[in-house]
Design an enzyme around this catalytic site. Structure first.
Site: not given
Length: 388
Positions: A71-73, A75, A161
């Site tokens: 997921w957002s890791a 980014k 965000y």
């Protein structure tokens, strides 16, 4: 291997036995299904543990090379692409986005800077018009809609965000400058040469290594509706347009797509390595990818504020750097306020503390209900710092 509290496989330096204890306790005390954690110290791997199950039915053991959507890791690695281009003098983070992506100047966005994209301050947390998951998988359509959209708030004034749109915004700038989407650029510049087991999207040939994501416990439909009714339009768009679930992330269509904010797949070792690179180190024995100046710029705070999208989930203000969240006075990533990292929805995490010389990668498949600071992740972070 016990189905309830398996012993961790792998290795752990005796100095960091507290991390092993916390990792194993996550299975018995915090409903872990399958997971892995890696810690590097001065670029050398001192913890590399895995255990549990790669699927809900508990028919596949979590192996050393099991991959999972983080997921957002994702980014942090996506931001790394922009930082490499800036380090090479090909991208100016203080230049208007429209200098590289002319169509982006529409609807009053001619003064939005590249650093605003990296720090979630562009005012484009989500799309205004309904955008389906199928449409999200269409890169050209998604970036075209972002380019023509009016910001939700004054760009640069505060963070909100950009849960999914971050990857398309930063990624399109990477593509305009380099000619490559983030997946291909990262592979060419970093993961391929250094042998880091991480991809944006997942090649079909690797699908047998992928863990099955298990969705978090959900509130009742009426409770969710009540919660969403309280969200500002910019937050609602960021979190629900399009709606994305763990079930979606297990599909071949999701894995094959380019969604740089949310569909990176990797091991804990890969996440630890990539966040270590953002901190200015290479994996042990490898050259640095970023210059010291560029690595320091990664954690250049852009201003503390109550985030417009996820601020309600914190009891305090937070601060975002250029593609990563700063630990700050509330210790999001340990006691050093200048440490940094990025959580993935449901629990995964990458972090680095340049002063302590550490990086950590944590990945799992049973998602928790938290968008950040999952108790399993925090138990590992606390254990790590107790051992330093």
């Amino acid at each position: 291997m016990s189905q309830h509290a398996p012993h961790a496989q792998g290795h752990c330096d005796p100095r960091f036995s507290a991390v092993r204890t916390a990792f194993e306790s996550n299975f018995g005390d915090r409903d872990q299904l399958g997971a892995a954690v890696t810690v590097t110290l001065d670029g050398e791997t001192v913890v590399d543990l895995w255990g549990g199950w790669a699927d809900r039915a508990r028919t596949r053991a979590w192996e050393q090379d099991t991959l999972v959507n983080v997921w957002s890791a994702s980014k942090g690695p996506t931001a790394l692409c922009a930082h490499i281009l800036a380090d090479h003098g090909l991208l100016d983070l203080d230049a208007p986005v429209a200098a590289y992506w002319p169509e982006f100047a529409a609807a009053g966005k001619e003064s939005v800077l590249v650093r605003h994209l990296l720090s979630h301050r562009a005012g484009l947390s989500g799309l205004r018009e309904p955008h389906s998951l199928a449409q999200l998988l269409d890169w050209e359509l998604t970036v075209e809609r972002l380019a023509t959209q009016e910001p939700w708030w004054e760009p640069g004034s505060r963070s909100g965000y950009h849960a999914i749109m971050f990857g398309h915004l930063v990624g399109e700038v990477v593509r305009r400058v380099s000619g490559l989407l983030p997946s291909a650029f990262l592979e060419r510049e970093v993961t391929g040469p250094l042998g880091i087991d991480f991809t944006i999207g997942l090649p079909e040939k690797e699908s047998e290594r992928a863990a099955e994501l298990v969705r978090p416990p959900t509130a009742s439909t009426s409770k969710r509706a009540a919660d969403y009714a309280q969200l500002a339009p910019a937050a609602l768009a960021a979190l629900t347009n399009p709606p994305v679930s763990a079930t979606d992330a297990n599909t071949p269509q999701w894995r094959a797509a380019e969604i740089p904010a949310a569909n990176g797949h990797g091991t804990a070792r890969a996440i630890a390595a990539l966040y270590g690179i953002l901190a200015g180190r290479g994996p042990y024995g490898s050259p640095r990818v970023l210059s010291p100046k560029a690595a320091e710029r990664v954690r250049e705070g852009q201003g503390s504020c109550r985030d417009l999208v996820v601020g309600a989930g914190f009891k305090y203000e937070t601060e975002i750097g250029l593609g990563v969240w700063l630990s700050g006075p509330n210790g999001l990533y340990g006691p050093n306020p200048r440490a940094f990292g990025h959580d993935g929805s449901g629990g995964s995490c990458g972090l680095a503390d340049p002063e302590a010389g550490i990086s950590l990668g944590y990945v799992m498949n049973r998602m928790g209900p938290h968008i950040a600071d999952d108790p399993r992740k925090m138990a590992l972070v606390d254990a790590l710092y107790s051992a330093l």
